[in-house]
Design an enzyme around this catalytic site. Sequence first.
Site, PDB file in Angstrom:
ATOM      1  N   LYS A 198       0.884  -1.188   0.000  1.00  0.00           N
ATOM      2  CA  LYS A 198       0.000   0.000   0.000  1.00  0.00           C
ATOM      3  C   LYS A 198       0.909   1.222   0.000  1.00  0.00           C
ATOM      4  O   LYS A 198       1.506   1.577   1.016  1.00  0.00           O
ATOM      5  CB  LYS A 198      -0.872  -0.019   1.266  1.00  0.00           C
ATOM      6  CG  LYS A 198      -2.218   0.632   1.146  1.00  0.00           C
ATOM      7  CD  LYS A 198      -2.273   2.121   0.987  1.00  0.00           C
ATOM      8  CE  LYS A 198      -1.929   2.993   2.155  1.00  0.00           C
ATOM      9  NZ  LYS A 198      -1.792   4.413   1.740  1.00  0.00           N
ATOM     10  N   GLU A 274       9.270   1.432  11.373  1.00  0.00           N
ATOM     11  CA  GLU A 274      10.349   2.419  11.239  1.00  0.00           C
ATOM     12  C   GLU A 274       9.658   3.775  11.303  1.00  0.00           C
ATOM     13  O   GLU A 274       8.937   4.147  10.388  1.00  0.00           O
ATOM     14  CB  GLU A 274      11.082   2.185   9.916  1.00  0.00           C
ATOM     15  CG  GLU A 274      12.448   2.831   9.909  1.00  0.00           C
ATOM     16  CD  GLU A 274      12.369   4.297   9.588  1.00  0.00           C
ATOM     17  OE1 GLU A 274      12.284   5.108  10.538  1.00  0.00           O
ATOM     18  OE2 GLU A 274      12.383   4.632   8.400  1.00  0.00           O
ATOM     19  N   CYS A 309      13.578  10.505   7.630  1.00  0.00           N
ATOM     20  CA  CYS A 309      13.384  10.024   9.007  1.00  0.00           C
ATOM     21  C   CYS A 309      14.664  10.160   9.832  1.00  0.00           C
ATOM     22  O   CYS A 309      14.600  10.364  11.034  1.00  0.00           O
ATOM     23  CB  CYS A 309      12.850   8.603   9.023  1.00  0.00           C
ATOM     24  SG  CYS A 309      13.630   7.556   7.829  1.00  0.00           S
ATOM     25  N   GLU A 408       9.439  15.672  16.048  1.00  0.00           N
ATOM     26  CA  GLU A 408       9.904  15.552  14.666  1.00  0.00           C
ATOM     27  C   GLU A 408       9.137  16.545  13.795  1.00  0.00           C
ATOM     28  O   GLU A 408       7.910  16.551  13.807  1.00  0.00           O
ATOM     29  CB  GLU A 408       9.652  14.120  14.176  1.00  0.00           C
ATOM     30  CG  GLU A 408      10.168  13.876  12.778  1.00  0.00           C
ATOM     31  CD  GLU A 408       9.940  12.437  12.316  1.00  0.00           C
ATOM     32  OE1 GLU A 408       8.843  11.908  12.530  1.00  0.00           O
ATOM     33  OE2 GLU A 408      10.875  11.852  11.739  1.00  0.00           O
TER      34      GLU A 408
HETATM   35  P1  NAP Z   1       1.655   8.277   7.968  1.00  0.00           P
HETATM   36  O1  NAP Z   1       0.299   8.829   8.176  1.00  0.00           O
HETATM   37  O2  NAP Z   1       2.236   7.443   9.035  1.00  0.00           O
HETATM   38  O3  NAP Z   1       1.624   7.477   6.584  1.00  0.00           O
HETATM   39  C1  NAP Z   1       2.515   6.427   6.255  1.00  0.00           C
HETATM   40  C2  NAP Z   1       1.738   5.335   5.541  1.00  0.00           C
HETATM   41  O4  NAP Z   1       0.748   4.796   6.418  1.00  0.00           O
HETATM   42  C3  NAP Z   1       0.982   5.828   4.319  1.00  0.00           C
HETATM   43  O5  NAP Z   1       0.965   4.830   3.324  1.00  0.00           O
HETATM   44  C4  NAP Z   1      -0.406   6.037   4.886  1.00  0.00           C
HETATM   45  O6  NAP Z   1      -1.414   6.053   3.924  1.00  0.00           O
HETATM   46  C5  NAP Z   1      -0.539   4.852   5.805  1.00  0.00           C
HETATM   47  N1  NAP Z   1      -1.586   4.997   6.811  1.00  0.00           N
HETATM   48  C6  NAP Z   1      -2.114   6.140   7.307  1.00  0.00           C
HETATM   49  N2  NAP Z   1      -3.079   5.842   8.211  1.00  0.00           N
HETATM   50  C7  NAP Z   1      -3.161   4.501   8.288  1.00  0.00           C
HETATM   51  C8  NAP Z   1      -3.966   3.591   9.032  1.00  0.00           C
HETATM   52  N3  NAP Z   1      -4.890   4.010   9.888  1.00  0.00           N
HETATM   53  N4  NAP Z   1      -3.756   2.273   8.860  1.00  0.00           N
HETATM   54  C9  NAP Z   1      -2.834   1.818   8.001  1.00  0.00           C
HETATM   55  N5  NAP Z   1      -2.060   2.627   7.250  1.00  0.00           N
HETATM   56  C10 NAP Z   1      -2.208   3.954   7.388  1.00  0.00           C
HETATM   57  O7  NAP Z   1       2.636   9.446   7.675  1.00  0.00           O
HETATM   58  P2  NAP Z   1       2.314  10.763   6.839  1.00  0.00           P
HETATM   59  O8  NAP Z   1       0.941  11.282   7.037  1.00  0.00           O
HETATM   60  O9  NAP Z   1       2.669  10.452   5.474  1.00  0.00           O
HETATM   61  O10 NAP Z   1       3.289  11.768   7.542  1.00  0.00           O
HETATM   62  C11 NAP Z   1       3.005  12.238   8.842  1.00  0.00           C
HETATM   63  C12 NAP Z   1       4.248  12.267   9.661  1.00  0.00           C
HETATM   64  O11 NAP Z   1       4.828  10.964   9.703  1.00  0.00           O
HETATM   65  C13 NAP Z   1       5.360  13.124   9.132  1.00  0.00           C
HETATM   66  O12 NAP Z   1       5.193  14.454   9.464  1.00  0.00           O
HETATM   67  C14 NAP Z   1       6.556  12.496   9.765  1.00  0.00           C
HETATM   68  O13 NAP Z   1       6.709  12.960  11.077  1.00  0.00           O
HETATM   69  C15 NAP Z   1       6.211  11.047   9.793  1.00  0.00           C
HETATM   70  N6  NAP Z   1       6.816  10.318   8.673  1.00  0.00           N
HETATM   71  C16 NAP Z   1       7.861   9.527   8.944  1.00  0.00           C
HETATM   72  C17 NAP Z   1       8.462   8.841   7.915  1.00  0.00           C
HETATM   73  C18 NAP Z   1       9.628   7.976   8.161  1.00  0.00           C
HETATM   74  O14 NAP Z   1      10.390   7.734   7.245  1.00  0.00           O
HETATM   75  N7  NAP Z   1       9.788   7.427   9.328  1.00  0.00           N
HETATM   76  C19 NAP Z   1       8.003   8.958   6.617  1.00  0.00           C
HETATM   77  C20 NAP Z   1       6.898   9.752   6.361  1.00  0.00           C
HETATM   78  C21 NAP Z   1       6.322  10.424   7.419  1.00  0.00           C
HETATM   79  P3  NAP Z   1      -1.894   7.497   3.342  1.00  0.00           P
HETATM   80  O15 NAP Z   1      -0.750   8.052   2.633  1.00  0.00           O
HETATM   81  O16 NAP Z   1      -2.989   7.157   2.436  1.00  0.00           O
HETATM   82  O17 NAP Z   1      -2.316   8.306   4.525  1.00  0.00           O
END
Ligand code: NAP
Length: 504
Positions: A198, A274, A309, A408
């Site tokens: 996904k 991660e 990250c 973060e």
């Molecule tokens: P996120 O919400 O954690 O999204 C990461 C993945 O999880 C996406 O594919 C997302 O889908 C999916 N997801 C979201 N809600 C879910 C649920 N309830 N069940 C299963 N999967 C779900 O991260 P983001 O919104 O992209 O970013 C928010 C914050 O996350 C950033 O500001 C940053 O702090 C952190 N982040 C960390 C990393 C890292 O490398 N560790 C990478 C990106 C972001 P959708 O895209 O459709 O929501």
Amino acid sequence: MPLSTPQIPASHRDGVLAAMKAVDKPGLAIIDGRERASRSGRTFDNYTSRDGSLINKIAACDARDIDDAVASARVAFEDKRWRGQSPKARKKILHHLADLMEAHAENLALLESLDTGKPIRDARGFDIPAAINTVRYYAEALDKIYGEVAPTPDDRLSYVLHEPLGVIGAIVPWNFPLHMAMWKVAPALAMGNSIVLKPAELSSMTALYTAQLGLEAGLPDGVWNVVTGLGHEAGDALSRHMDVDMIAFTGSGPVGRQLMKASAESNLKRVSLELGGKSPQIVFSDCDDLDGAAAGAAWGVFYNQGQVCTAGSRLMVEASIKDDFVARVAAVAKTIRVGDPFDPDTQFGAMISQRQMNTALDYIEKGQAEGGRLVMGGNRVCADSGGYYVEPSLLDNITPQNVLAQEEVFGPVLSVMTFTSEDEAWKTANDTVYGLAAGLWTANISKAMRGIAALKAGLVWVNGWDACDITSPFGGVKQSGFGRDRSLHALHKYADLKAVSISF
Ligand code: NAP
Ligand code: MG
């Protein structure tokens, strides 16, 4: 600061047009070897943050599509159409996939840049080559994984097998879309599993493109499915599915927690997480290359617009050299060329979305409200392009309890703190809930060794930021998550041990 307003000069127009042509169709899921709309027929809009314009529509899959994909992955796993092939044959197919990715590298780079707003020079120079290298690394590794024979009495043979887990659900973020996807897909495939991937809703295109290349390379139908959709629909359904054996995740802490809960409430599937960090870069006055350290500090946080990250977002400088060192970091940051991601000279493009841009700007405001001093940056730029650009930003006078020392940002914001003793440096460095990466700059090897032992982090870098690659494991401790991507260790995440004993 050389801020150019993103427009499409003639020299970049070809790239944009080529990218638009490559996505000149709706994004369809790939389930059981075929492109498919969502069962509901719903789509979501995919925009580029480069100028805020619509790229295309993408299938908004939900629980029914996840059911289809998991069923297809399960059948493919049980009938052994992939894991039953010889290691030599599977290796050949994965290398063929890497060859096709190489042949399509320019399209993949254009798509990645368009979909995320990242500079085309990064997509060409890093994201796509790194994704290809990941596939090759695990292709090479897959016929070098041996089991074990255990010590036994003469009348018994006991041995240990590595068996694939079954159906892997991979949920990945938007910051390095294809690269992060392949960190999961390649080792999971190498071990013989089937996958339902996904992608993030903001960046589905390169995963769809590459999964098609996988089919062309000879991956059997159902072995690698890509189900596009929203996190709370497709992602949630995948995490709760009773026939998924594992969720491999990169993303935010809150979603990581939900995934563990979903596992507990469904079939106790295993979960690897991660989850990012607040990584410190610790600079001692005895560092013998302060300019190198300044470049490491600046690029350690501003690369990919700070959406990394492992971003070294806390700069901890020994008090006696703080002013001089901050000036050096600012001097490097001022040379960073901000602008249109499709300009091959651009080093720093758009953030992923308006929301992420606003989050970064809010954090800059909060940092100042808590007493932080803005040394440079702090603003949205290139706004007339319609895109979402925040300039590299540096805040001094941050204290360890400030929001900018604890949370973060996932944006181009560097917080500067000081320390006066080695012990204070290690203590402050460890004083967050995270533990992903940590860097230290010193010419004193004994001090470096003490730091390596004291720092609570999955990755420690001495005198060089992010100086490692696919050959080293990647992942964190504490609330940065658990489980490792990269290296041979990642293979074991996608396998279980079967202990066999034959008496005779
Ligand atoms: P996120 O919400 O954690 O999204 C990461 C993945 O999880 C996406 O594919 C997302 O889908 C999916 N997801 C979201 N809600 C879910 C649920 N309830 N069940 C299963 N999967 C779900 O991260 P983001 O919104 O992209 O970013 C928010 C914050 O996350 C950033 O500001 C940053 O702090 C952190 N982040 C960390 C990393 C890292 O490398 N560790 C990478 C990106 C972001 P959708 O895209 O459709 O929501
Ligand atoms: Mg996008």
